[in-house]
Design an enzyme around this catalytic site. Structure first.
Site, mmCIF file in Angstrom:
data_model
loop_
_atom_site.group_PDB
_atom_site.id
_atom_site.type_symbol
_atom_site.label_atom_id
_atom_site.label_comp_id
_atom_site.label_asym_id
_atom_site.label_seq_id
_atom_site.Cartn_x
_atom_site.Cartn_y
_atom_site.Cartn_z
ATOM 1 N N LYS A 147 0.862 -1.188 0.000
ATOM 2 C CA LYS A 147 0.000 0.000 0.000
ATOM 3 C C LYS A 147 0.893 1.232 0.000
ATOM 4 C CE LYS A 147 -2.384 2.858 3.385
ATOM 5 N NZ LYS A 147 -2.916 2.968 4.756
ATOM 6 N N TRP B 252 -9.382 0.397 0.851
ATOM 7 C CA TRP B 252 -10.476 1.005 1.614
ATOM 8 C C TRP B 252 -10.025 2.047 2.617
ATOM 9 C CZ3 TRP B 252 -10.173 -4.181 0.396
ATOM 10 C CH2 TRP B 252 -11.097 -4.606 -0.564
ATOM 11 N N HIS B 253 -8.952 2.745 2.295
ATOM 12 C CA HIS B 253 -8.462 3.805 3.169
ATOM 13 C C HIS B 253 -8.641 5.172 2.512
ATOM 14 C CE1 HIS B 253 -5.583 0.668 5.197
ATOM 15 N NE2 HIS B 253 -6.868 0.453 5.445
ATOM 16 N N TYR B 254 -9.686 5.318 1.711
ATOM 17 C CA TYR B 254 -9.912 6.595 1.035
ATOM 18 C C TYR B 254 -10.279 7.677 2.038
ATOM 19 C CZ TYR B 254 -14.588 4.434 1.131
ATOM 20 O OH TYR B 254 -15.741 3.795 1.516
ATOM 21 N N HIS B 255 -9.938 8.902 1.699
ATOM 22 C CA HIS B 255 -10.085 10.028 2.632
ATOM 23 C C HIS B 255 -10.151 11.329 1.829
ATOM 24 C CE1 HIS B 255 -5.826 9.132 1.924
ATOM 25 N NE2 HIS B 255 -5.601 10.430 2.022
#
Length: 582
Positions: free
Chosen positions: A415, A515-518
């Site tokens: 990642k 799934w670590h969108y911000h």
């Protein structure tokens, strides 16, 4: 060789589903006795509170629990409870929830304009009910750069950790990956720690020793029951503002609908410190601001939304950490393991892994809910209209004939830290239940792409390491493994299935989400350092949409911390105000 030759594509098709699969392991066996939790159909037509929180997710739950200690709080969650749902209660039933695409599923799928399949939480506890469970804090530099109070940050992490964080058991696969990382030079060995440290470490997990998930919803155990009202299946349509006679718009209420479509209104009580707080996530928070009239004027006009404040930066600065992985078939059975080990490199890539043949086809007799199952797999090269029940049933039957060995193995992923590449979010409709349109612009910045290449090179070293040799076939070369993964329809992007392609092309072709969108409501752009929305009063945004960069290797610990941290800060401001007024 024949079994693997015919199954390469199956391995690849399943790769994206592997990660979504991990995201359906929430819910404890026994629901807590939350006397304050009700279905929104029980909500009165009009009600009044000191604080109204929109979103009972990773930040909203700890925030509500904290504020309820000294104020009346309304918490509105668009999804249902994570407790008692047989599809998501424990590890033995994993996969069932992700195959559920109904309107009440705890996971709402969306596809970014980049062509990457993604998901967002729609359940009390939010993403903590849908992730791989990895628990790790933000780096100390991150905390300093944001400007948080270090002492209160540590206290807030500890507050959450007492209920939701555990040391994971280390078994063969994860041990091999850890030792392979050390052989690859990702040093030092930091052992088990929640802290974000360069080198290789074992992080925490929100799964306890019995394999039960503990989520942000569990943090509501800290709540004062007499100070909190929680409505489930409450879809907030807009924030209400007072404008006339005010120097600037003042938030004073919200409208929401229950599962039957009945409309309810909740207002703030009179008081100088009473506020509405949006904690609806990186997609939901900017979306709700726009639906409420706070956003780019031209965009709101195009959707016939009355303008409250022209704020062109709402929805900007969207980022999603790109994830790329290599699937490794194993000649021996491997344990089921989620993310436990991480290699934190100096070049800006994080290396993680997960494993288990049970994640592949589900039950050997049914092949029903495993990650390779057509019921769960994304099969993004098959148009949705062609995914008929008959087609899925036939695909499941075909899979039953495959050798069990075809479903053994695991993956190692990398990642990108940050990332640097940014995108934007826009409304598609005025319905808050519909997904907004979001573009992340993966690898738009060259530095992100280079970090991916270095991450894949590190994964190659792990696969080739002596420590990992037990879990790889000698005849499967690294180009074969890469080509197998690159041939999979893990996203909707064109791909180049060629063993001689560059790692740069591999990164672009096989990019997925972790799934670590911000972003979308970032500090300095949409909110100030106290998370108050710029240009209006009595409104804050407190969640991952305010992040300029994703904290740590997994943000959930920091998002939970932020909810507690800001709850303490807000109550402190309230107490000071009461003392001064008296």
């Amino acid at each position: 060789m024949g079994t693997f030759g015919c199954c390469w594509k199956i391995f690849g098709v399943a790769l994206a589903a592997i990660f979504l699969f991990f995201h359906d392991l929430c819910a404890s066996e026994k629901a807590p006795n939350y006397t304050f939790m009700q279905n929104a159909t029980a909500a009165p037509p009009i009600s009044y509170y000191d604080y109204i929180i929109v979103g009972g997710g990773t930040a909203g739950c700890p925030l509500a629990a904290t504020l309820s200690q000294n104020a009346s709080v309304l918490l509105l969650e668009r999804g249902g409870s994570p407790y008692g749902n047989p599809n998501i209660t424990n590890l033995s039933s994993f996969g069932a929830a992700i195959s559920d695409l109904s309107p009440t599923s705890p996971s709402q799928r969306f596809i970014s304009q980049d062509g990457v399949i993604n998901a967002r939480g729609r359940v009390l506890g939010g993403g903590t009910c849908l992730n791989a469970g990895f628990y790790t804090r933000a780096a100390s530099d991150y905390v300093r750069n944001v400007g948080w109070d270090g002492k209160l940050v540590n206290e807030s992490y500890e507050w959450a950790e007492k209920l939701v964080a555990f040391e994971p058991p280390m078994r063969e696969w994860q041990t091999a990956v850890r030792d392979g990382l050390l052989e690859a030079g990702v040093l030092p060995n930091n052992g088990f720690t929640y802290d974000h440290l360069y080198g290789t470490k074992v992080g925490g997990t929100i799964f306890d020793k019995q394999g039960q998930r503990h989520t942000a919803a569990d943090l509501l155990e800290y709540a004062n029951p007499s100070g909190l009202t929680l409505f489930l299946h409450a879809s907030v349509h807009k924030v209400l503002f007072r404008i006339k006679g005010k120097p600037r718009p003042v938030a004073h209420g919200v409208t929401f609908r229950d599962a039957t479509g009945a409309k309810h209104k909740a207002y703030l009580k009179n008081g100088p410190k009473n506020e509405i707080i949006i904690s609806a996530g990186a997609l939901g928070s900017p979306q709700l601001l726009m639906l409420s009239g706070v956003g780019p004027a031209d965009h709101l006009k195009a959707h016939n939304i009355s303008l409250v404040l022209d704020q062109p930066l709402v929805g900007q600065g969207m980022s999603d950490n790109p994830m790329n992985a290599v699937f490794i078939p194993s000649p021996v059975p491997v344990e089921v393991s989620l993310i436990q080990v991480v290699g934190i490199t100096h070049f800006g890539s994080y290396i993680e892994s997960a494993s288990g043949e049970n994640f592949a086809g589900g039950s050997p007799t049914t092949r029903d809910y495993g990650m390779f199952s057509p019921k769960v797999g994304q099969l993004s090269n098959v148009p949705p209209k062609q995914r008929t029940p008959e087609a899925i049933t036939k695909a499941v039957e075909d899979m039953k004939a495959l050798d069990d060995a075809a479903f053994r193995g695991g993956f190692i992923l990398e990642k990108i830290m940050g990332p640097i590449s940014r995108g934007h979010l826009e409304l598609q409709t005025r319905n808050p239940k519909d997904n907004p349109s979001v573009t992340f612009n993966y690898f738009k910045e060259a530095e992100d792409l280079q970090r991916c290449v270095q991450g894949i090179e590190t994964i190659e070293k792990i696969i080739e390491s002596k420590s990992f040799s037990k879990f790889r076939y000698d005849f499967m070369s690294l180009p074969m493994l890469l080509n197998m993964t690159a041939s999979a329809p893990v996203n909707l992007l064109p791909r180049h299935s060629n063993v001689s392609m560059s790692l740069e092309q591999y990164c672009k072709d096989t990019v997925m989400t972790i799934w670590h969108y911000h972003g979308g409501c970032q500090v300095g752009m949409v909110v100030d350092r106290d998370y108050k929305v710029l240009g209006v009063d009595a409104l804050r945004v407190i969640d991952g949409s305010t992040f300029n960069n994703s904290p740590g290797t997994n943000p959930q610990a920091t998002v939970m911390m932020l909810g507690r941290y800001m709850g303490v800060k807000i109550l402190g401001e309230r107490l000071t105000s009461d003392v001064v007024s008296n």
